[in-house]
Structures are given as structure tokens and as C-alpha cells.
Design an enzyme around this catalytic site. Structure first.
Site, PDB file in Angstrom:
ATOM      1  N   GLU A 169     -51.354  -3.853  52.687  1.00 30.83           N
ATOM      2  CA  GLU A 169     -49.995  -4.673  53.224  1.00 30.83           C
ATOM      3  C   GLU A 169     -50.239  -6.066  53.302  1.00 30.83           C
ATOM      4  O   GLU A 169     -48.658  -6.899  52.507  1.00 30.83           O
ATOM      5  CB  GLU A 169     -49.608  -4.285  54.766  1.00 30.83           C
ATOM      6  N   HIS A 228     -47.722  -0.522  56.683  1.00 30.89           N
ATOM      7  CA  HIS A 228     -48.954  -0.741  57.393  1.00 30.89           C
ATOM      8  C   HIS A 228     -49.579  -0.625  59.266  1.00 30.89           C
ATOM      9  O   HIS A 228     -50.529  -1.082  58.938  1.00 30.89           O
ATOM     10  CB  HIS A 228     -47.220  -1.641  58.652  1.00 30.89           C
TER      11      HIS A 228
END
Ligand code: ATP
Length: 342
Positions: free
Chosen positions: A10, A309
Site C-alpha cells: 500500500e 492495507h
């Protein structure tokens, strides 16, 4: 010294925050380079700098590179200390993300702590305080720890000025989390928060939500427009999805130039995906549960498809704690996440 590549996966602020929190909790020093390399304005922005300084204060760390725009930080922690802390994030930087940074060390310190934070409480791309209060904190309690939160004043971007007060009690002892079914779902509840904005903004959001979700999921009696005080205009649509196992909270934050219908549309998409998957843990809770589960020594939960994430966070957590995460799609569109000793 643990070396972290901040551009990993991410490649955002969470890589830094997870490393800070777990370094402060475990006493292992780390160096991070290429901080937030995947963001349009990389390096430490105000809120990330506030997280570095807050983590350093909680564990008496020696820090190099703590400056706005910095792409590298070296963090040598001391021992995490319980205490009464006060962090001003500045502008509308997210109070909840800074709170999450100091949570691991304060959950491993000897004694209870209080943390008072000022800044944004309802920011786009961050957990709103309602989410921590209603979804995250009860699960922490099930793992044996306590996080009690009080929202004293709302803070929206760009005005900020929100205040959040937290009381943190470490577990004695940690208990593994087992959260595999979303049984006995309760009635959805939707609130449109408005600060210095006309009522029709909230009305249109709730109407769109009612239309998209249908009567089976949301009834008009369970919707509410809430006027709140804040330093500037602001809007958030907060939807609670209670179930016996856990409450999920889906939030869409209004932004200048974004139509009320679009705000509600975002929330509706996320709610429908979550309800269809019939899992207890949604797209945001999944990445945030990894740290407490790893601190607790293991656990399992069922969730929607892993987000970048979550997969990124898993890799960072594994660098600091003796844990291995596994993700398995063992039912259609439903994933089992397990954490155990390697
Ligand atoms: P960056 O500063 O690098 O742009 P960031 O610091 O905002 O990013 P991210 O790495 O994007 O941080 O992480 C944001 C965190 O906020 C993640 O844990 C994500 O799950 C959480 N989050 C974002 N939106 C919501 C939401 N609506 N509800 C709950 N949690 C959220």
C-alpha cells in the site's frame, strides 16, 4: 535494527504507523526509508510527523529524520510508559490514526493511560471516532484490553478543532480473538452528521441510502440527521451494522465538491458488499485488527476480500512480532484470516 521499505504494498502512512507502534511496544529499533512513496505527496506530512513524535514520547525514543517532508526515519525506542498524554495533531490531521499509533505501546505498558487528542475526528481515509468506539473498542475488550473513547468535539477537514479523549487499560491477560460468523444481525442505524451545512445535505444522503439499501436493510425510523458543533463545515454519513458477534461501522465523509448522493453511494456500495459476504469483519476493520490479534498471540476472523492495507499491514506486523498471518478464501467471497506463531 529492523529495516522497513515504506513503499511496500500500500506504501502509505499505515506502514509507518504500524512500525512506530510495534517498535515502541516491543523495544526493537527500526529505520524506514521511502516513507509514503506511493502517495502523491510522499514523506512525512503533519499527521505522520505527529504520529512519530507521539510514539517517541510514549516510549522515550531517540529519533532521526522527524521533520516535515522527510522520507526516512530512524527510531530507537526506550520503554513504553503508561501516563497522561496530550497530542495536538495540528490542522485537521486525524486524531484516530495518531491514537492507533500509540495504542500498542500503551497496551503493553504497566498501568492505565489517558490520551487527549485534538485535530480531525471525521477525516476521509481514516477511521472516524465512531468506528473506533463502536466497532474496534468492543473487540479489543473481548481480547482482554480496554479502550474507552469520548468524542468531545467533532473535527472535520479542513477546519479541524475536534477533541477525542481516550482511556487505555492493558489486558491481563490477552485473549485470542475468534470472530468467524456474523450471526444474529440487528437493525442498521444511519446518522448523517452535519456541521454548519444545510439540512438538505443530510436528507439527500439518507434518502439515497434508503433507496439503495431498500426497506429490508434500512428503515426510515432508523435514520437520523444530527447537527454537531465544529470549527468549520463538515459532514459524515455513519452507518452502524450491529450483529451478535460484532458491530461494523461504515462511514463516508462528505467533501467539498462531492454531491451528497455520491457520499451516500459510497457508503451503500460498501454496506451491500459487506452484507452480501455475510462476514463479521468489513474492509476497514480487517487491517486494523491485525496488530491487537498479533499482540494477543493469535486469533481468527472472517472477512471480505483482503485489502492492500491488510496484506501490507500483515507483512509489517510479522517483522516485529512472532506471528504468521494466513488468508484463505474458503467460501465464495468470504475469507478466513488466521494468525498464529510461525
Ligand atoms: P497517507 O497519509 O499515506 O495518504 P494515511 O496515513 O491516511 O495514508 P493509510 O495508509 O491510507 O493512511 O491508512 C488509513 C487507515 O484508515 C487504514 O487503517 C484504513 O483501514 C483506515 N480507514 C480508512 N477509511 C476508513 C473508514 N471509512 N472507516 C474505518 N477505517 C478507515
Amino acid at each position: 535494527m529492523i529495516h522497513i521499505d515504506g513503499s511496500l504494498g500500500e506504501g502509505g502512512g499505515q506502514v509507518l504507523r504500524t512500525a512506530l507502534g510495534l517498535s515502541a511496544a516491543t523495544g526493537q529499533p527500526f529505520r524506514i526509508d521511502r516513507i509514503r512513496a506511493q502517495r502523491s505527496r510522499p514523506g512525512l506530512q503533519r499527521q505522520h510527523l505527529a504520529a512519530v513524535l507521539a510514539a517517541a514520547e510514549v516510549c522515550g525514543a531517540r529519533v532521526d529524520g522527524a521533520a516535515l517532508g522527510s522520507a526516512s526515519v530512524t527510531f530507537r525506542p526506550g520503554t513504553a510508559r503508561a501516563g497522561d498524554y496530550r497530542f495536538a495533531i495540528g490542522s485537521a490531521g486525524s486524531t484516530t490514526l495518531v491514537l492507533q499509533t500509540v495504542l500498542p505501546p500503551l497496551l503493553t505498558a504497566a498501568g492505565d493511560s489517558t490520551v487527549a487528542l485534538s485535530g480531525g475526528t471525521h477525516n476521509p481515509m481514516a477511521p472516524p471516532s465512531d468506528f473506533l468506539q463502536l466497532a474496534f473498542a468492543p473487540l479489543l475488550r473481548r481480547m482482554g484490553a480496554r479502550l474507552d473513547l469520548q468524542l468531545l468535539r467533532h473535527g472535520f477537514a479542513p477546519g479541524g478543532g475536534g477533541t477525542l479523549a481516550a482511556r487505555i487499560a492493558p489486558p491481563s491477560p490477552w485473549r485470542p480473538l475468534d470472530l468467524r460468523e456474523r450471526d444474529r444481525a440487528g437493525l442498521l442505524r444511519a446518522r448523517a452528521l452535519l456541521a454548519a451545512l444545510p439540512e438538505h445535505v443530510g436528507r439527500r444522503e439518507l434518502d439515497t441510502l434508503l433507496q439503495r439499501l431498500g426497506r429490508d436493510l434500512l428503515s426510515p425510523e432508523m435514520t437520523h440527521i444530527e447537527s454537531v458543533d465544529a470549527d468549520g463545515p463538515g459532514n459524515a454519513l455513519v452507518v452502524e451494522l450491529p450483529a451478535a458477534a460484532a458491530t461494523e461501522v461504515v462511514t463516508a465523509v462528505g467533501e467539498r465538491g462531492l454531491r451528497a448522493e455520491a457520499v451516500a453511494g459510497r457508503a451503500a456500495d460498501e454496506i451491500l458488499a459487506f452484507v452480501r459476504a455475510d462476514v463479521p469483519v468489513g474492509a476497514h476493520l480487517q487491517d486494523q485488527l491485525l496488530i491487537p490479534i498479533a499482540l494477543a498471540g493469535g486469533g481468527a476472523f472472517r472477512t471480505v476480500a483482503p485489502t492492500p492495507h491488510m496484506t501490507t499491514n500483515a507483512q509489517i506486523v510479522e517483522r516485529f512480532l512472532p506471528v504468521r498471518f494466513r488468508f484463505a478464501e474458503d467460501r465464495p467471497a468470504s475469507w478466513l484470516v488466521t494468525a498464529a506463531a510461525p
